[in-house]
Design a protein around this motif. Structure first.
Motif, PDB file in Angstrom:
ATOM      1  N   MET A   1     -13.744  87.433 -96.418  1.00 51.71           N
ATOM      2  CA  MET A   1     -13.389  86.029 -96.475  1.00 51.71           C
ATOM      3  C   MET A   1     -14.659  85.189 -96.583  1.00 51.71           C
ATOM      4  N   ASN A   2     -14.542  84.037 -97.212  1.00 52.70           N
ATOM      5  CA  ASN A   2     -15.709  83.195 -97.477  1.00 52.70           C
ATOM      6  C   ASN A   2     -15.869  82.119 -96.408  1.00 52.70           C
ATOM      7  N   ILE A   3     -17.037  82.097 -95.790  1.00 53.53           N
ATOM      8  CA  ILE A   3     -17.321  81.170 -94.704  1.00 53.53           C
ATOM      9  C   ILE A   3     -18.454  80.236 -95.108  1.00 53.53           C
ATOM     10  N   LEU A   4     -18.227  78.943 -94.974  1.00 53.13           N
ATOM     11  CA  LEU A   4     -19.264  77.935 -95.192  1.00 53.13           C
ATOM     12  C   LEU A   4     -19.778  77.482 -93.830  1.00 53.13           C
ATOM     13  N   ILE A   5     -21.101  77.561 -93.644  1.00 54.92           N
ATOM     14  CA  ILE A   5     -21.728  77.125 -92.396  1.00 54.92           C
ATOM     15  C   ILE A   5     -22.703  76.010 -92.738  1.00 54.92           C
ATOM     16  N   ALA A   6     -22.493  74.843 -92.157  1.00 54.09           N
ATOM     17  CA  ALA A   6     -23.340  73.691 -92.461  1.00 54.09           C
ATOM     18  C   ALA A   6     -23.879  73.072 -91.181  1.00 54.09           C
ATOM     19  N   ASP A   7     -25.213  73.045 -91.063  1.00 54.77           N
ATOM     20  CA  ASP A   7     -25.867  72.475 -89.887  1.00 54.77           C
ATOM     21  C   ASP A   7     -27.303  72.139 -90.285  1.00 54.77           C
ATOM     22  N   ASP A   8     -27.794  70.995 -89.828  1.00 52.34           N
ATOM     23  CA  ASP A   8     -29.155  70.611 -90.193  1.00 52.34           C
ATOM     24  C   ASP A   8     -30.210  71.187 -89.255  1.00 52.34           C
ATOM     25  N   GLU A   9     -29.779  71.999 -88.274  1.00 51.77           N
ATOM     26  CA  GLU A   9     -30.715  72.699 -87.400  1.00 51.77           C
ATOM     27  C   GLU A   9     -30.866  74.138 -87.906  1.00 51.77           C
ATOM     28  N   PRO A  10     -32.013  74.479 -88.510  1.00 50.97           N
ATOM     29  CA  PRO A  10     -32.189  75.828 -89.095  1.00 50.97           C
ATOM     30  C   PRO A  10     -31.915  76.959 -88.111  1.00 50.97           C
ATOM     31  N   HIS A  11     -32.364  76.804 -86.865  1.00 49.52           N
ATOM     32  CA  HIS A  11     -32.160  77.868 -85.874  1.00 49.52           C
ATOM     33  C   HIS A  11     -30.672  78.096 -85.626  1.00 49.52           C
ATOM     34  N   MET A  12     -29.939  77.017 -85.446  1.00 50.18           N
ATOM     35  CA  MET A  12     -28.500  77.122 -85.215  1.00 50.18           C
ATOM     36  C   MET A  12     -27.801  77.723 -86.438  1.00 50.18           C
ATOM     37  N   LEU A  13     -28.207  77.280 -87.614  1.00 46.29           N
ATOM     38  CA  LEU A  13     -27.628  77.779 -88.861  1.00 46.29           C
ATOM     39  C   LEU A  13     -27.798  79.289 -88.973  1.00 46.29           C
ATOM     40  N   ASN A  14     -28.998  79.778 -88.668  1.00 43.09           N
ATOM     41  CA  ASN A  14     -29.293  81.206 -88.796  1.00 43.09           C
ATOM     42  C   ASN A  14     -28.539  82.045 -87.759  1.00 43.09           C
ATOM     43  N   ILE A  15     -28.395  81.507 -86.548  1.00 42.86           N
ATOM     44  CA  ILE A  15     -27.669  82.246 -85.512  1.00 42.86           C
ATOM     45  C   ILE A  15     -26.194  82.417 -85.898  1.00 42.86           C
ATOM     46  N   ILE A  16     -25.582  81.313 -86.302  1.00 47.96           N
ATOM     47  CA  ILE A  16     -24.159  81.380 -86.669  1.00 47.96           C
ATOM     48  C   ILE A  16     -23.960  82.305 -87.862  1.00 47.96           C
ATOM     49  N   LYS A  17     -24.832  82.187 -88.859  1.00 48.37           N
ATOM     50  CA  LYS A  17     -24.741  83.046 -90.051  1.00 48.37           C
ATOM     51  C   LYS A  17     -24.840  84.518 -89.670  1.00 48.37           C
ATOM     52  N   ALA A  18     -25.766  84.850 -88.763  1.00 45.70           N
ATOM     53  CA  ALA A  18     -25.968  86.250 -88.368  1.00 45.70           C
ATOM     54  C   ALA A  18     -24.705  86.831 -87.743  1.00 45.70           C
ATOM     55  N   TYR A  19     -24.010  86.039 -86.930  1.00 47.49           N
ATOM     56  CA  TYR A  19     -22.781  86.528 -86.292  1.00 47.49           C
ATOM     57  C   TYR A  19     -21.680  86.765 -87.322  1.00 47.49           C
ATOM     58  N   PHE A  20     -21.530  85.849 -88.254  1.00 45.28           N
ATOM     59  CA  PHE A  20     -20.494  86.037 -89.283  1.00 45.28           C
ATOM     60  C   PHE A  20     -20.850  87.200 -90.210  1.00 45.28           C
ATOM     61  N   ASP A  21     -22.122  87.323 -90.563  1.00 48.05           N
ATOM     62  CA  ASP A  21     -22.560  88.434 -91.416  1.00 48.05           C
ATOM     63  C   ASP A  21     -22.265  89.772 -90.750  1.00 48.05           C
ATOM     64  N   ARG A  22     -22.530  89.851 -89.470  1.00 53.37           N
ATOM     65  CA  ARG A  22     -22.329  91.101 -88.734  1.00 53.37           C
ATOM     66  C   ARG A  22     -20.861  91.513 -88.703  1.00 53.37           C
ATOM     67  N   GLU A  23     -19.965  90.518 -88.771  1.00 53.84           N
ATOM     68  CA  GLU A  23     -18.531  90.808 -88.760  1.00 53.84           C
ATOM     69  C   GLU A  23     -17.980  91.096 -90.156  1.00 53.84           C
ATOM     70  N   GLY A  24     -18.849  91.056 -91.173  1.00 50.19           N
ATOM     71  CA  GLY A  24     -18.426  91.413 -92.518  1.00 50.19           C
ATOM     72  C   GLY A  24     -17.921  90.273 -93.377  1.00 50.19           C
ATOM     73  N   PHE A  25     -18.102  89.029 -92.927  1.00 47.85           N
ATOM     74  CA  PHE A  25     -17.697  87.885 -93.735  1.00 47.85           C
ATOM     75  C   PHE A  25     -18.764  87.590 -94.791  1.00 47.85           C
ATOM     76  N   ARG A  26     -18.344  86.940 -95.883  1.00 47.81           N
ATOM     77  CA  ARG A  26     -19.299  86.472 -96.895  1.00 47.81           C
ATOM     78  C   ARG A  26     -19.663  85.034 -96.538  1.00 47.81           C
ATOM     79  N   THR A  27     -20.940  84.778 -96.270  1.00 43.84           N
ATOM     80  CA  THR A  27     -21.349  83.474 -95.766  1.00 43.84           C
ATOM     81  C   THR A  27     -22.141  82.669 -96.793  1.00 43.84           C
ATOM     82  N   TYR A  28     -21.925  81.357 -96.748  1.00 44.45           N
ATOM     83  CA  TYR A  28     -22.683  80.392 -97.544  1.00 44.45           C
ATOM     84  C   TYR A  28     -23.211  79.338 -96.574  1.00 44.45           C
ATOM     85  N   ILE A  29     -24.475  78.951 -96.727  1.00 48.35           N
ATOM     86  CA  ILE A  29     -25.055  78.004 -95.786  1.00 48.35           C
ATOM     87  C   ILE A  29     -25.476  76.718 -96.483  1.00 48.35           C
ATOM     88  N   ALA A  30     -25.512  75.635 -95.693  1.00 43.82           N
ATOM     89  CA  ALA A  30     -25.932  74.330 -96.203  1.00 43.82           C
ATOM     90  C   ALA A  30     -26.606  73.573 -95.066  1.00 43.82           C
TER      91      ALA A  30
END
Length: 221
Positions: free
Chosen positions: A1-30
């Motif tokens: 499934m495709n997940i969009l993660i949008a946050d202007d804090e790079p650290h927060m963005l990377n943490i959330i992305k890592a969790y979704f990636d680990r669960e096998g989701f396809r992630t897009y960041i902004a």
């Protein structure tokens, strides 16, 4: 499934992305609301995790735009803690609201609940172990191949939708696959032989869909 993660804090963005990636989701960041909308316009987003306070376009406005144009789920993140703020978020169309700071594991559980993705799913006489990559028919492991399991998992995650061969190729084989798209037909034929012909319906000239009576599909507690 495709997940969009949008946050202007790079650290927060990377943490959330890592969790979704680990669960096998396809992630897009902004990193801002405008970039988030650009991703939304170009990709089939199933869930957006949006920070409320973003540059250019706020998370609230991104949420409203997404809800007007699609059925994607939206989970808003914010440091705002007043009841009026939560009310405003939900009135904007958000499906859920999480206050910062938060435990990423809780965020993942809330996201999965919105997407109706659970560790175990029952389809009639089938039990699909979403984390263990196994399919059981009448309690017996059918010994599905990795591709067969991923096909069924993709149908479950997009239940109610007709999926084209290209969509299935992208989801199961990856965007860099350049072989014959008829491999989808071959794998679906083999999957049907194992789980039963009636679970996957062919829509000629369009694609395939999961066909299970509504009352027989439920989460495995």
């Amino acid at each position: 499934m495709n997940i969009l993660i949008a946050d202007d804090e790079p650290h927060m963005l990377n943490i959330i992305k890592a969790y979704f990636d680990r669960e096998g989701f396809r992630t897009y960041i902004a990193a801002d609301g405008e970039a988030a909308l650009n991703v939304f316009y170009s990709e089939a987003i199933d869930l957006a995790v949006l920070d409320w306070m973003m540059p250019k376009v706020s998370g609230i406005d991104v949420c409203r735009e997404m809800k007007q144009r699609s059925g994607a789920k939206v989970l808003l993140l914010t440091a705002k803690g007043e009841a009026e703020d939560e009310l405003k978020a939900l009135q904007s169309g958000a499906d859920d609201y999480v206050r910062k700071p938060f435990d990423p594991r809780i965020l993942m559980l809330r996201a999965k609940k919105l997407l109706q993705v659970e560790d175990g799913v029952r389809l009639g006489n089938l039990t699909v172990d979403m984390q263990g990559y196994k399919i059981y028919k009448d309690g017996t492991d059918i010994q599905a191949t990795n591709k067969e399991f991923l096909l069924l998992k993709t149908f479950i995650e997009h239940k109610g939708r007709i999926l084209t061969r290209q969509t299935l190729l992208d989801q199961v084989w990856g965007f860099d696959y350049f072989g014959d798209d008829r491999t989808v037909d071959t794998h679906i034929r083999r999957l049907r032989e194992k789980i039963g012909e009636h679970f996957i319906k062919t829509h000629r000239g369009v694609g395939y869909s999961l066909e299970v009576p509504k009352e027989t599909m439920e989460d495995d507690e």
